[in-house]
Design a protein around this motif. Structure first.
Motif, short mmCIF file in Angstrom:
data_model
loop_
_atom_site.label_atom_id
_atom_site.label_comp_id
_atom_site.label_asym_id
_atom_site.label_seq_id
_atom_site.Cartn_x
_atom_site.Cartn_y
_atom_site.Cartn_z
N ILE A 49 0.83 -1.20 0.00
CA ILE A 49 0.00 0.00 0.00
C ILE A 49 0.87 1.26 0.00
O ILE A 49 0.57 2.24 -0.68
CB ILE A 49 -0.95 0.01 1.21
CG1 ILE A 49 -1.99 -1.12 1.08
CG2 ILE A 49 -1.66 1.36 1.34
CD1 ILE A 49 -2.83 -1.33 2.34
N THR A 50 1.96 1.22 0.74
CA THR A 50 2.78 2.42 0.92
C THR A 50 3.99 2.48 0.00
O THR A 50 4.77 3.42 0.07
CB THR A 50 3.23 2.55 2.39
OG1 THR A 50 3.83 1.31 2.82
CG2 THR A 50 2.05 2.88 3.28
N GLY A 51 4.17 1.48 -0.87
CA GLY A 51 5.20 1.58 -1.90
C GLY A 51 6.54 0.99 -1.57
O GLY A 51 7.48 1.10 -2.36
N PHE A 52 6.69 0.34 -0.39
CA PHE A 52 7.96 -0.32 -0.08
C PHE A 52 8.14 -1.55 -0.96
O PHE A 52 9.27 -1.95 -1.26
CB PHE A 52 8.01 -0.69 1.40
CG PHE A 52 8.18 0.50 2.30
CD1 PHE A 52 9.43 0.93 2.67
CD2 PHE A 52 7.07 1.20 2.78
CE1 PHE A 52 9.60 2.03 3.50
CE2 PHE A 52 7.22 2.30 3.61
CZ PHE A 52 8.49 2.72 3.97
N TYR A 53 7.03 -2.18 -1.34
CA TYR A 53 7.03 -3.26 -2.33
C TYR A 53 6.13 -2.84 -3.50
O TYR A 53 5.17 -2.09 -3.31
CB TYR A 53 6.47 -4.57 -1.76
CG TYR A 53 7.27 -5.21 -0.68
CD1 TYR A 53 8.66 -5.13 -0.63
CD2 TYR A 53 6.62 -5.96 0.32
CE1 TYR A 53 9.38 -5.76 0.38
CE2 TYR A 53 7.33 -6.58 1.32
CZ TYR A 53 8.71 -6.47 1.36
OH TYR A 53 9.42 -7.09 2.36
N ARG A 54 6.46 -3.34 -4.68
CA ARG A 54 5.57 -3.18 -5.84
C ARG A 54 4.82 -4.49 -6.04
O ARG A 54 5.42 -5.57 -5.97
CB ARG A 54 6.39 -2.86 -7.10
CG ARG A 54 7.07 -1.49 -7.04
CD ARG A 54 6.05 -0.35 -6.99
NE ARG A 54 6.69 0.94 -6.75
CZ ARG A 54 7.18 1.72 -7.71
NH1 ARG A 54 7.14 1.31 -8.97
NH2 ARG A 54 7.72 2.87 -7.40
N PRO A 55 3.54 -4.43 -6.32
CA PRO A 55 2.77 -5.67 -6.48
C PRO A 55 3.14 -6.43 -7.74
O PRO A 55 3.53 -5.83 -8.75
CB PRO A 55 1.32 -5.17 -6.54
CG PRO A 55 1.41 -3.77 -7.02
CD PRO A 55 2.70 -3.23 -6.47
N THR A 56 3.03 -7.74 -7.66
CA THR A 56 3.19 -8.58 -8.84
C THR A 56 2.01 -8.37 -9.79
O THR A 56 2.16 -8.43 -11.01
CB THR A 56 3.27 -10.06 -8.43
OG1 THR A 56 4.32 -10.21 -7.45
CG2 THR A 56 3.57 -10.95 -9.62
N ALA A 57 0.85 -8.12 -9.20
CA ALA A 57 -0.36 -7.83 -9.99
C ALA A 57 -1.28 -6.96 -9.14
O ALA A 57 -1.15 -6.89 -7.92
CB ALA A 57 -1.06 -9.12 -10.39
#
Length: 250
Positions: A49-57
């Motif tokens: 949600i906060t952008g520390f990870y980018r979603p796979t989808a």
């Protein structure tokens, strides 16, 4: 009206799917709980949600705007701010200085202000820090080093730092962990005041008693998927939640 929404959000780490096709919405001005067993994907979801990870989808929307590709700092400037399970402070700095650091996340002044720090600009910073000290009941400790605060006081300081960024949505990762009963009561009151001031709150928390009395809506994750969502009463009575997480006597 929805302020935060997730649409089919998925995150894979190699062969492990930590978050799987998660879709839910958070209403503006609510306190929204996110619960589930250890390993359910709650903290990973916060990081998505906060952008520390980018979603796979999937995608994340803030107030109808797709922010999936935005950096963590840009999301913070747009009003999406989080705290962490482990309080992130500058331990050698004072409480006052730590809150002042939080103002950087929402800085809208020019680079000239930051270099010369005009009298008007410096006063506005001091006023905002003082407001947050009063709000978080840390005024008497403002000259104390962060490392000298109790665990509960450090948790409150972490929230005050996040509030310095003037979030529209404040995400709290296990804010009640390690607190005494009286500290929990004070934090419940503080979070209700934060909601009343216009900030939407989303929290991950294991203290079910506190979640049930505080949250308007609760989303339950299990094995990275949404198990159910609804009012505290709905979640409390949901048979799968009771067996997977809360226990039949919860």
């Amino acid at each position: 009206m929805t302020i935060l929404s997730l649409h089919g959000v998925t995150k894979k780490f190699g062969g492990l799917t930590a978050v799987n096709d998660v879709t839910f919405s958070v209403e503006r001005g609510s306190i929204h709980g996110l619960i589930g067993p250890n390993g359910a994907g709650k903290t990973t979801l916060f990081s998505l949600i906060t952008g520390f990870y980018r979603p796979t989808a999937g995608r994340v929307e803030l107030d109808g705007k797709d922010v999936t590709s935005l950096s963590t700092s840009l999301r913070a400037r747009n009003g999406l701010v989080r705290t962490f399970q482990g309080t992130v402070l500058f331990p050698e700095q004072t409480v006052e200085q730590n809150i002042g650091n939080g103002l950087l996340a929402k800085a809208s002044s020019s680079w000239v202000d930051w270099i010369v720090e005009s009298n008007a600009y410096a006063k506005s910073r001091r006023d905002e820090v003082e407001r947050l000290l009063v709000f978080s009941r840390l005024t008497d400790l403002k000259h104390s080093a962060a490392r000298d605060l109790s665990h509960g006081q450090q948790r409150v300081l972490g929230i005050a730092i996040a509030l310095a960024a003037r979030p529209r949505v404040l995400l709290l990762d296990e804010p009640f962990t390690g607190m005494t009963a009286s500290e929990k009561d004070r934090l419940v009151e503080m979070l209700r005041e934060i909601r009343k001031s216009g900030t939407t709150v989303v929290l991950v928390e294991h203290d079910m008693r506190t979640v049930m009395r505080l949250c308007d809506v609760i989303t339950v994750l299990n094995f990275g998927r949404v198990l159910t969502e609804g009012t505290p009463e709905h979640v409390r009575r949901h048979p799968e939640v009771m067996s997977a997480y809360l226990g039949t006597t919860a």
